[in-house]
Write an enzyme that holds these catalytic residues in place. Structure first.
Site, mmCIF file in Angstrom:
data_model
loop_
_atom_site.group_PDB
_atom_site.id
_atom_site.type_symbol
_atom_site.label_atom_id
_atom_site.label_comp_id
_atom_site.label_asym_id
_atom_site.label_seq_id
_atom_site.Cartn_x
_atom_site.Cartn_y
_atom_site.Cartn_z
ATOM 1 C CG ASP A 145 87.765 -52.088 0.922
ATOM 2 O OD1 ASP A 145 87.455 -51.575 2.014
ATOM 3 O OD2 ASP A 145 88.753 -52.826 0.768
ATOM 4 N NE ARG A 189 93.013 -53.433 1.766
ATOM 5 C CZ ARG A 189 93.074 -54.696 2.117
ATOM 6 N NH1 ARG A 189 93.208 -55.622 1.197
ATOM 7 N NH2 ARG A 189 93.007 -55.069 3.361
HETATM 8 O O1 F6P Z 1 89.399 -54.662 2.568
HETATM 9 C C1 F6P Z 1 88.629 -54.412 3.704
HETATM 10 C C2 F6P Z 1 89.414 -53.633 4.725
HETATM 11 O O2 F6P Z 1 88.570 -53.383 5.832
HETATM 12 C C3 F6P Z 1 90.040 -52.332 4.216
HETATM 13 O O3 F6P Z 1 89.090 -51.296 4.092
HETATM 14 C C4 F6P Z 1 91.105 -52.101 5.237
HETATM 15 O O4 F6P Z 1 92.171 -51.354 4.695
HETATM 16 C C5 F6P Z 1 91.573 -53.495 5.555
HETATM 17 O O5 F6P Z 1 90.528 -54.369 5.188
HETATM 18 C C6 F6P Z 1 91.914 -53.732 6.996
HETATM 19 O O6 F6P Z 1 92.437 -55.004 7.099
HETATM 20 P P1 F6P Z 1 92.753 -55.730 8.484
HETATM 21 O O7 F6P Z 1 91.457 -56.300 8.977
HETATM 22 O O8 F6P Z 1 93.730 -56.755 8.110
HETATM 23 O O9 F6P Z 1 93.282 -54.693 9.420
#
Ligand code: F6P
Length: 363
Positions: A145, A189
């Protein structure tokens, strides 16, 4: 504790994975062993390794440096973005503060300092925890992010960015062949760094980021104007948290009562078809952005961060995060990082660049 008195350090990865974590681990191991003659213990699955009994770790030796680790995506140590030890979910559904057990695990390993490769959420927890345990602590920023404050780059961002640009490169010819509007939804995010940077590099016609709430009218007008000028296809890139001026970001239900960002691309595509009659298709890039071979830049900053983090521990520093500022590795107090974030400043150069290139930002 200074370089001479340190004998053993711990390293862990925490929060969502990304490309370049292993390059940082490699740099920590190489510098700590070769320059300071320290022992390096890799803790598995973030603080979870310190909660398990026996403590779950492995010794990281120079054997690690000869292989493929620099090129490897993911993290050889494992990671998690769940199980905050201050509010740990127990099997019976209750929550418990388990920080004393984590600190006990750290002491059982005889560690003299801890390096954590994590994001702002992990650092907030680890700062409180290491304060409580009197543990020397240095953070290395990572997240696709790129929203960790005080650093221009976090490990993982440019690999994710390159992946998003490649996706636009692949979408453009098929969009042109079929006269379609292609909508690409990317992660990030609450920060639009991936969408804004990839949109400029990948020639998007519309870029939608959470920092600039959008209206459908300018988006439809942009697509209609392109058609009028003789181009019947278009590329739209949107951050997962992009939201309309008069509404909320689109979320999906997960687990019991939880939600996560996702689905805005599909909603947008429907609205674009309604407003312009264009045929649309949606690509959600998802976790493809997190995996894969790290970019050269991620390997470079990961290496520089790992070396500097070890030097900081050696100098007796604690509660600091290594950072990239103006082509240099520096370090900043954790107090300026935790509980903050680094969204796009809408007066920044790249927003102006996009506007000057006549890219529609939805406002
Ligand atoms: O913070 C990194 C990130 O890849 C975000 O861009 C995304 O919203 C989130 O993590 C996804 O999280 P998870 O791996 O829990 O689905």
């Amino acid at each position: 504790m200074t370089g001479q008195s340190i004998k053993t350090i711990g390293v862990l990865t925490s929060g969502g994975d990304c490309a370049g974590l292993n390059a940082a681990i490699r740099a920590v191991v190489s510098h700590a062993i070769q320059h300071y003659d320290w022992k390096v213990l890799g803790i598995h699955d973030s603080t979870h390794g310190l909660l398990r009994r026996p403590v779950d770790y492995e010794e990281l030796t120079m054997g690690l440096i000869t292989g493929n680790i620099l090129r490897l995506g993911g993290t050889i140590l494992g990671t998690t973005s769940r199980g905050n030890p201050f509010n740990y979910p127990m099997p019976d559904g209750s929550r418990r503060n388990r920080t004393d057990e984590v600190i006990e695990g750290y002491k059982m390993l005889g560690l003299d300092g801890l390096i954590a490769i994590g994001g702002d959420g992990s650092f907030e927890i680890l700062c409180r925890l290491t304060d409580q345990g009197g543990i020397p602590f240095i953070g290395i920023p990572k997240t696709i992010d790129n929203d960790v404050p005080m650093t221009e780059f976090s490990i993982g961002f440019t690999t994710a960015l390159n992946t998003a640009v490649e996706a636009l490169d692949r979408l453009q010819p098929t969009a042109a062949s079929h006269d379609r509007v292609m909508v690409l939804e990317v992660m990030g995010r609450d920060a639009g760094h991936i969408a804004l940077n990839a949109g400029i590099a990948g020639g998007a016609d519309v870029i939608l980021i959470p920092e600039i709430p959008f209206r459908m009218e300018p988006i439809a007008n942009k697509i209609l104007a392109l058609r009028e000028a003789g181009r019947a296809h278009a590329l739209v890139i949107c951050s997962e948290a992009a939201r309309p001026v008069d509404g909320e970001a689109v979320r999906q239900r997960v687990g019991e009562g939880g939600t996560r960002y996702g689905g805005v691309g599909q909603v947008l595509a429907g609205e674009i078809t309604k407003a312009t009659g264009a045929e649309t298709r949606v690509t959600v890039l998802g976790h493809i952005q997190r995996g894969g071979v790290p970019s050269a830049q991620d390997r470079i900053i990961a290496s520089a961060f790992g070396v500097h983090a070890v030097d900081l521990l050696a100098s007796g520093a604690t509660g600091r995060m290594v950072a990239w500022q103006r082509r240099q590795v520096v370090d900043v107090p954790m107090s300026e990082v935790v509980a903050r974030t680094r969204p796009i400043d809408i007066s920044e150069t790249l927003v102006q660049t996009a506007r000057s290139l006549d890219i529609c930002l939805g406002d």
